[in-house]
Scaffold this motif. Structure first.
Motif, mmCIF file in Angstrom:
data_model
loop_
_atom_site.group_PDB
_atom_site.id
_atom_site.type_symbol
_atom_site.label_atom_id
_atom_site.label_comp_id
_atom_site.label_asym_id
_atom_site.label_seq_id
_atom_site.Cartn_x
_atom_site.Cartn_y
_atom_site.Cartn_z
ATOM 1 N N THR A 27 0.829 -1.201 0.000
ATOM 2 C CA THR A 27 0.000 0.000 0.000
ATOM 3 C C THR A 27 0.867 1.257 0.000
ATOM 4 O O THR A 27 0.571 2.233 -0.706
ATOM 5 C CB THR A 27 -0.937 0.009 1.222
ATOM 6 O OG1 THR A 27 -1.819 -1.103 1.147
ATOM 7 C CG2 THR A 27 -1.754 1.291 1.262
ATOM 8 N N GLU A 28 1.933 1.245 0.767
ATOM 9 C CA GLU A 28 2.827 2.398 0.804
ATOM 10 C C GLU A 28 3.520 2.605 -0.538
ATOM 11 O O GLU A 28 3.665 3.740 -1.010
ATOM 12 C CB GLU A 28 3.837 2.225 1.933
ATOM 13 C CG GLU A 28 3.184 2.270 3.308
ATOM 14 C CD GLU A 28 4.115 1.912 4.445
ATOM 15 O OE1 GLU A 28 5.309 1.628 4.171
ATOM 16 O OE2 GLU A 28 3.665 1.914 5.601
ATOM 17 N N THR A 31 0.919 4.052 -2.852
ATOM 18 C CA THR A 31 0.661 5.451 -2.514
ATOM 19 C C THR A 31 1.756 6.355 -3.061
ATOM 20 O O THR A 31 1.472 7.414 -3.650
ATOM 21 C CB THR A 31 0.543 5.617 -0.991
ATOM 22 O OG1 THR A 31 -0.506 4.767 -0.502
ATOM 23 C CG2 THR A 31 0.237 7.052 -0.611
ATOM 24 N N ILE A 121 -3.158 12.577 0.155
ATOM 25 C CA ILE A 121 -3.329 11.152 0.408
ATOM 26 C C ILE A 121 -4.737 10.867 0.917
ATOM 27 O O ILE A 121 -5.348 9.849 0.553
ATOM 28 C CB ILE A 121 -2.262 10.640 1.393
ATOM 29 C CG1 ILE A 121 -0.855 10.944 0.864
ATOM 30 C CG2 ILE A 121 -2.437 9.141 1.627
ATOM 31 C CD1 ILE A 121 -0.594 10.507 -0.566
ATOM 32 N N ALA A 125 -7.356 8.368 -0.928
ATOM 33 C CA ALA A 125 -7.890 7.231 -0.172
ATOM 34 C C ALA A 125 -9.411 7.283 -0.050
ATOM 35 O O ALA A 125 -10.067 6.234 0.058
ATOM 36 C CB ALA A 125 -7.265 7.199 1.225
ATOM 37 N N MET A 140 -3.389 3.891 3.692
ATOM 38 C CA MET A 140 -2.885 5.053 2.963
ATOM 39 C C MET A 140 -2.841 6.290 3.860
ATOM 40 O O MET A 140 -1.826 6.995 3.931
ATOM 41 C CB MET A 140 -3.753 5.327 1.729
ATOM 42 C CG MET A 140 -3.627 4.283 0.633
ATOM 43 S SD MET A 140 -4.814 4.521 -0.732
ATOM 44 C CE MET A 140 -4.148 6.011 -1.504
#
Length: 263
Positions: A27-28, A31, A121, A125, A140
């Motif tokens: 996920t990081e 992102t 972010i 999200a 996120m």
């Protein structure tokens, strides 16, 4: 206790079947790639969208434990939403540049303002949250939280031209509603009056109408609390009830100074 017994007990107590920390790492990565795709001039949009689609497929495999839910269809809708999200983020950046006298350029806002990064972010999200995509939206915004000190739940509803100044310590709860052209400063909390699991489906966090300014360390609590448009909430104020439009609310500290006479 010998080594084999320790291993046996650890396995016995390791009970969460879906707790795969690759999801957090992926996920990081997703992102970061998404942010650079939208803003970095050296990142090719066409090529990176292909990589993002692959990244998203991995997130589907890791996050969508309920196979009945059509997670794989979310990417197409998300992709179509990205231009709208980017347009909103450009308005946020312009609001920061226009409101902050310390801002020297729009480029500085995009690259150096933690408040803008946290908003970006959050907006990226929020759509996934609305789609019911599991876990990833929260991961996120927690990624942004870790980097900026700003904790925006992806479920919050935030209007256009939002400005967070200095960023650190801001908390915005899941059911908060923030309308257009709102400015908030460091340490502001838009929270719930109290926490109880039975309130999960209720509005627990306040509504902030348009053109409101909330100064540092103010705390505004409760799902029925509404701050009317064009109001100013002063630093360190504590609110648990609504404020009419065009109001000014401030906290007056009691200061006592004790002096010692010269001996």
């Amino acid at each position: 206790m010998d080594r084999q017994e320790i291993i046996r007990q650890l396995k016995h107590h390791k009970k969460q079947p879906y707790l795969d920390y690759r999801l957090k790492r992926k996920t990081e990565e997703f992102t970061d790639r998404l942010f650079y795709t939208l803003f970095d001039i050296n990142t090719t949009v066409e090529e990176n969208l292909e990589f993002l689609a692959l990244d998203f497929n991995e997130l589907v495999d890791l996050a969508c434990w309920d196979t009945v839910r059509p997670c794989t269809k979310v990417w197409e809708r998300y992709l179509a939403e990205l231009p709208i999200i980017l347009e909103k983020l450009n308005l946020d950046a312009e609001a920061i540049r226009d409101c902050d006298p310390a801002s020297l350029s729009i480029e500085e806002v995009y690259m150096a303002y933690p408040g803008f990064y946290a908003i970006a972010i959050y907006r990226l999200a929020h759509f996934l949250y609305q789609e019911g995509f599991p876990m990833v939206p929260r991961l996120m915004t927690e990624y942004a939280h870790r980097q900026t000190g700003v904790d925006i739940n992806p479920g919050a509803q935030i209007g256009n031209s939002f400005f967070i100044d200095h960023a650190t310590g801001v908390v915005i709860g899941e059911t908060a509603i923030i309308k257009d052209k709102v400015k908030i400063y460091q340490g502001v909390t838009l929270g719930a009056l109290y926490v109880d699991k039975s309130l999960q489906k209720t509005k627990r966090h306040p509504t902030i109408e348009s053109n409101v300014t909330i100064y540092a360390n103010a705390t505004i609590l409760g799902g029925e609390t509404v701050v009317g448009e064009n109001s100013v909430i002063g630093g360190n104020a504590w609110l648990t009830s609504s404020v009419p439009p065009n109001s000014t609310v401030f906290h007056t500290p009691e200061i006592k100074i004790k002096t010692v006479s010269n001996a």
